[in-house]
Design an enzyme around this catalytic site. Sequence first.
Site, PDB file in Angstrom:
ATOM      1  N   LYS A  33       0.821  -1.221   0.000  1.00 27.73           N
ATOM      2  CA  LYS A  33       0.000   0.000   0.000  1.00 27.73           C
ATOM      3  C   LYS A  33       0.851   1.266   0.000  1.00 27.73           C
ATOM      4  O   LYS A  33       0.610   2.191  -0.784  1.00 27.73           O
ATOM      5  CB  LYS A  33      -0.924  -0.029   1.216  1.00 27.73           C
ATOM      6  CG  LYS A  33      -1.607   1.273   1.555  1.00 27.73           C
ATOM      7  CD  LYS A  33      -2.523   1.117   2.738  1.00 27.73           C
ATOM      8  CE  LYS A  33      -1.761   0.848   4.018  1.00 27.73           C
ATOM      9  NZ  LYS A  33      -1.019   2.019   4.519  1.00 27.73           N
ATOM     10  N   THR A  34       1.850   1.324   0.892  1.00 27.29           N
ATOM     11  CA  THR A  34       2.686   2.524   0.991  1.00 27.29           C
ATOM     12  C   THR A  34       3.477   2.742  -0.290  1.00 27.29           C
ATOM     13  O   THR A  34       3.662   3.881  -0.744  1.00 27.29           O
ATOM     14  CB  THR A  34       3.630   2.412   2.198  1.00 27.29           C
ATOM     15  OG1 THR A  34       2.859   2.156   3.376  1.00 27.29           O
ATOM     16  CG2 THR A  34       4.422   3.689   2.388  1.00 27.29           C
ATOM     17  N   ASP A 217      -4.497   7.946   2.805  1.00 29.98           N
ATOM     18  CA  ASP A 217      -4.068   6.642   3.313  1.00 29.98           C
ATOM     19  C   ASP A 217      -5.049   6.164   4.387  1.00 29.98           C
ATOM     20  O   ASP A 217      -5.673   6.982   5.070  1.00 29.98           O
ATOM     21  CB  ASP A 217      -2.659   6.786   3.906  1.00 29.98           C
ATOM     22  CG  ASP A 217      -2.025   5.456   4.241  1.00 29.98           C
ATOM     23  OD1 ASP A 217      -2.546   4.409   3.802  1.00 29.98           O
ATOM     24  OD2 ASP A 217      -0.992   5.453   4.948  1.00 29.98           O
ATOM     25  N   GLU A 218      -5.186   4.836   4.544  1.00 29.19           N
ATOM     26  CA  GLU A 218      -6.051   4.238   5.584  1.00 29.19           C
ATOM     27  C   GLU A 218      -7.457   4.851   5.532  1.00 29.19           C
ATOM     28  O   GLU A 218      -8.032   5.249   6.552  1.00 29.19           O
ATOM     29  CB  GLU A 218      -5.446   4.438   6.982  1.00 29.19           C
ATOM     30  CG  GLU A 218      -4.036   3.880   7.141  1.00 29.19           C
ATOM     31  CD  GLU A 218      -3.991   2.363   7.225  1.00 29.19           C
ATOM     32  OE1 GLU A 218      -5.032   1.722   7.020  1.00 29.19           O
ATOM     33  OE2 GLU A 218      -2.905   1.817   7.489  1.00 29.19           O
ATOM     34  N   GLN A 248      -9.859  -4.222   7.415  1.00 27.48           N
ATOM     35  CA  GLN A 248      -8.986  -3.831   8.518  1.00 27.48           C
ATOM     36  C   GLN A 248      -9.505  -2.604   9.260  1.00 27.48           C
ATOM     37  O   GLN A 248      -8.749  -1.922   9.943  1.00 27.48           O
ATOM     38  CB  GLN A 248      -7.558  -3.563   8.012  1.00 27.48           C
ATOM     39  CG  GLN A 248      -6.852  -4.788   7.464  1.00 27.48           C
ATOM     40  CD  GLN A 248      -5.384  -4.522   7.202  1.00 27.48           C
ATOM     41  OE1 GLN A 248      -4.550  -4.470   8.104  1.00 27.48           O
ATOM     42  NE2 GLN A 248      -5.040  -4.357   5.930  1.00 27.48           N
ATOM     43  N   ARG A 616      -0.587 -10.416  10.758  1.00 25.27           N
ATOM     44  CA  ARG A 616       0.666  -9.834  11.256  1.00 25.27           C
ATOM     45  C   ARG A 616       1.824 -10.813  11.091  1.00 25.27           C
ATOM     46  O   ARG A 616       2.990 -10.422  11.141  1.00 25.27           O
ATOM     47  CB  ARG A 616       0.562  -9.475  12.745  1.00 25.27           C
ATOM     48  CG  ARG A 616      -0.470  -8.433  13.155  1.00 25.27           C
ATOM     49  CD  ARG A 616      -0.431  -7.198  12.311  1.00 25.27           C
ATOM     50  NE  ARG A 616      -1.391  -7.276  11.235  1.00 25.27           N
ATOM     51  CZ  ARG A 616      -1.389  -6.484  10.172  1.00 25.27           C
ATOM     52  NH1 ARG A 616      -0.459  -5.561  10.045  1.00 25.27           N
ATOM     53  NH2 ARG A 616      -2.304  -6.600   9.224  1.00 25.27           N
TER      54      ARG A 616
END
Length: 747
Positions: A33-34, A217-218, A248, A616
Amino acid sequence: MSSLLSALNPEQLEAVTLPHQSALVLAGAGSGKTRVLTTRIAHLIQSGQVSPHGILAVTFTNKAAKEMLTRVSSMLPINTRGMWVGTFHGLCNRMLRAHHQDAGLQQAFQILDSADQVAVIKRILKNLSADDAKFPPRQVQWFINSAKEEGLRAYQVEAYDDFTRNMAEFYLFYEQQCNKEGVVDFAELLLRSYELLTRNEHLREHYRGRFNHILVDEFQDTNRLQYRWLKLLAGDHAAVFAVGDDDQSIYAFRGANTGNMKDFERDFDISKIIKLEQNYRSHGNILDAANTLIRNNSGRLGKNLWTSEGHGEPIRVVNAPTDFDEAAFIVDEVKSLHAEGVALSQIALLYRSNAQSRVLEHALFNASLAYRVYGGMRFFERQEIKHALAYLRLIANPHDDNALLRIINFPVRGIGMRSVELLQDDAKRHGGSLWTSMLQKCSTRTTFIPDSGDGIPARFEGSGAAGKPTRKGVEGFAELIESMRRICKTLPLPGIVEHMLEHSGLAAHYHAEREGAERLENLNELITAATSFVHEIEDDSLVAFLTHASLEAGEHQAGSGQDALQLMTVHSAKGLEFHSVFLSGLEDGLFPHDNSRNEAGGMEEERRLMYVALTRARRRLYLSFAQSRMLHGQTRYNIPSRFLREIPDNLLKWLQPVQKAATRNQEWGVRKQGPSREPGYGMQPRASNIQDSAASPWRVGQNVVHAKFGAGVIVNCEGHGADARVEVKFRAGVKWLSLEYAKLTSA
């Protein structure tokens, strides 16, 4: 293809090279994503579509904003210093600083953090002579911030009852006080910025003309006002590039609204959602488990994570008899992983709520394993636990000045700093303790009768029932401590802790707080800690327990830079990744949490939280539950989490303890067959029924009384010795109770 784009997969490339249009990018965990966000910014600038100053990029943390700027500057030879990249609060602050007069603010306005905001609210409540028991300052804070996040000023709040009318009035006085002092809180930054753009057409058109591209973002974590702010800035011409993952979204308690993603689709005419589904973090079995689990949620936008890295190891599931066995297994397995070369910092121990960390911390302490509590504090260092320990220290020794100073006015009982200073001056003058000075002060006002050992608790002459202080201020505090000291002489250690929590006012104080549920869980865990201490150390003394607490608080928290195991809640783990992950406490009532049953969408949010926990792990994942767990000082028998039943059997490797002969130590082996899918699977039948023992005083049909639940009737019995338990039907419902701890009496 430019070097910027050569390392992207097809879906990432499609997202990065989109023409000037709004887009929704559904980015799964570990899907890059980043990289997509930063490469999109660099590509827009490099291709000449926009200048660096024509981009607005919004993140949720300062760390993420800094990383974004660092990556862009490494891709392009540009100065990123003046770019509008930051958090919602940071960008709104920047806008208000530039236009403070239009916003009705002083040029040097200051920002209140959460603690400062509560302090202002406390002053207002005091000036209004408001009852802080009925209107706890933190609940007023929550009300004000929630209203602001909905875009409402005090006069716009709909007051549908007396309580809401009072809260709206506090909000109004709070607004006036903040304006007078020239301060703003975090929620105010966004609301005032939104109001500024709404009413000032010139400024609104200026920023709309400047920012041709807005990247978020997010996006799944945005609240309603944040979405409205973005929509207002975008207007009809800006291209909004929203990146998020509805699976998420785990911050509903902070106001996050997953519905913003569907609103965005509608409001910005999104014709196609770009899905980033290739995962670069986890092995296939972990992803398959996460995919299967999250499909049980309704209303998803839908995606399926996959990897080219292979299936990897099966997910290990640990069925432990008790929470102590669960912790012991985790410690042994951590040691084995570390011996194999896995750094401690690449191993995470996750749990649903902070109170669960105590048993794990205790096991790590005994094993001399360095650990760090990420995003929080160790159990015995948490504020509410330190308050409780201070009361216990005074019960053990009332001349402990540090303990007295910590809780003399907590919870608030009308003892101001001036009163404390007078006590300190008197103690210094006479060379005694604050407690001695306090008793002398009380004796000059009324007749104080200390504990004489004759069965009558310490009290003031003419006071109410023994053990129930009737005075306020210093006298009330002295009476409270003396009463607790006298009563606690006859109580076992867990009873001392329980009595202190109730009569000190700590339990009531945190129960009244809007966000006090977690602190209450920690306080209840302190009762469990005392019970466990008695059974483990075989010492019922309060002094020994306080010594134990001090030792555990002072050791084994890793220093800066030291390789250490990572302990954290699942919420704190979002955005992080580890070689190996242990997810403990997978029992219905713990995970999913009991509270989720009473909240709209609560179970789906818990499932998303479980999805975050699973994803994770990079290589190895452990899921564990305990058949019995000590909670609130009593043994609770559990059924495994429903989330375990939602993961396919073929992905799991079940481990179970194998008892060694003539010893309590356990080895762990693989169970050949998978678990039954009925509730309570994995639970072994009890060896015998307590009715078989002629010595047992309990039988089915017997009427009994419990100190907390009242009168009831036994409907079932099982086990023997320390494992004996009974099922009792109370007016409040049917409950299983351990006879070792329940203290039942025959009716």
